[in-house]
Design a protein around this motif. Structure first.
Motif: not given
Length: 368
Positions: A68-72, A125-131, A163-167, A319-323
């Motif tokens: 039902e839900q997708r995360v990046i 995974p419990a949600v669909d994921v886009t890497f 979720v952006l993996g920035e430090p 780049d969270v701003a792009r999302f």
């Protein structure tokens, strides 16, 4: 040219070793192809459950489970130039324990390695994921691989949360400040410096600009429960023609870091108000909106519950701003101290890499 070799299974099982291996494939902006090839080959060899697409040196891999839900989960694979800090080394620090040292360990191949390991390890995974692993983040915005995907293939970035993996020191940093750069220019009249009274010195005319900047008191703005510290500073000054000429122009370059509750138009108006009444020209040369934290979204709340800790604001632009521009709530969550990004002694505590791996694994495996 031979086909690229995928990362070995033993590397995918040890995210710290995988981080080191990714760092040791030098990928300064513009030279990401070898690492992109290796990521693509790794997904082909170890993640048959993923649909994999490539755009330049950006790799997109996604599950198609009908959730039902997708995360990046996203991260950039390029780095700033190497300066004698590759290959990576492991050392023990009296304060941080075991650490991984080398270019990219902080910004941001630890986050990219965690994403690649999870992409290969979690077929359901419990949600669909886009890497997403993308190119050209460390250079001008027009080349940014995530921005390119947003412009040309936005359907690949459709999601409910990112979720952006920035430090972020292995903690959650919500949203980010916006940024605006502007040139504030004064005009004068040239003359021989031996007859200075015949000219008008544009550099001297810039003094009131600097006085106002020196006296400026930045605000702290609360947005969705997080306190964002702003800043408005001179970051450059230029003027002068020759050692014996009164200058007819002087430009003070300012950078305004503004809270995500403000728009770019608000930020420009704020800068113009600072120099109101002065005989100057203001030209905006670069700007980018910030991103609200988005921590009130249901997926964000569940994410926080899974990874633990208290969220903090992200002061720098990411780049969270792009999302955010795509209407996707997004947070920064990755290993490494952001103050060490781009430093020659770039280093990350190994425990932080493993903590982020555990947090994302718990989140993606939970019943959401």
């Amino acid at each position: 040219m031979p086909d690229p070799r995928p990362f070995a299974p033993e590397l995918l099982a040890d995210v710290v070793a995988l981080t080191a291996a990714m760092c040791d494939i030098e990928s300064v902006s513009g030279n990401e192809t070898q690492l992109a090839d290796t990521i693509e080959a790794t997904l082909a060899a170890h993640a048959p459950h993923l649909e994999v697409m490539r755009d330049g040196d950006a790799i997109v891999a996604r599950t198609q489970l009908g959730r039902e839900q997708r995360v990046i989960i996203a991260g950039h694979i390029d780095t700033v130039p190497v300066n004698g800090n590759l290959p990576t080394t492991r050392v023990t620090d009296p304060d941080d324990g075991d650490i991984l040292v080398g270019r990219g360990t902080v910004d941001m191949k630890g986050g990219c390695a965690v994403a690649l390991a999870l992409a290969c390890r979690l077929p359901e995974p419990a949600v669909d994921v886009t890497f997403v692993w993308y190119d050209h983040e460390e250079v001008e915005a027009s080349l940014n691989g995530l921005g390119r995907l947003a412009r040309t293939r936005p359907e690949l970035l459709a999601a409910d949360f990112a979720v952006l993996g920035e430090p972020s020191n292995g903690a959650v940093e919500g949203g980010c400040n916006g940024t605006l750069r502007a040139d504030i220019t004064t005009r004068g009249r040239r003359a021989h410096s031996a007859r200075a009274w015949m000219g008008v010195n544009a550099i001297h005319a810039a003094a009131p600009i600097l006085e106002r900047l020196a006296g400026y008191e930045p605000q702290t703005v609360t947005v969705d429960g997080l306190d964002y510290r702003e800043g408005l500073n001179a970051v450059g000054i230029s003027g002068g023609v020759a050692g014996n000429v009164i200058p007819d122009a002087c430009t003070v370059t300012v950078n305004y870091r503004f809270a995500p509750s403000r728009s770019v138009a608000d930020a420009e108006a704020h800068v113009r108000a600072l120099v109101d009444g002065l005989d100057v020209e203001v030209t905006v040369t670069d700007s980018a909106s910030g991103a609200r934290p988005g921590l009130d979204a249901p997926l964000a709340e569940r994410f926080m519950a899974a990874v633990g800790g208290a969220p903090a604001p992200k002061y720098g632009w990411t780049d969270v701003a792009r999302f955010s521009e795509l209407g996707i709530p997004a947070v920064n969550y990755g290993p490494g101290n952001p103050s060490l990004a781009h430093a020659d002694d770039e280093r990350v505590p190994i425990a932080q890499i493993r903590d982020v791996e555990r947090g994302l694994t718990a989140w993606l495996s939970a019943s959401i």
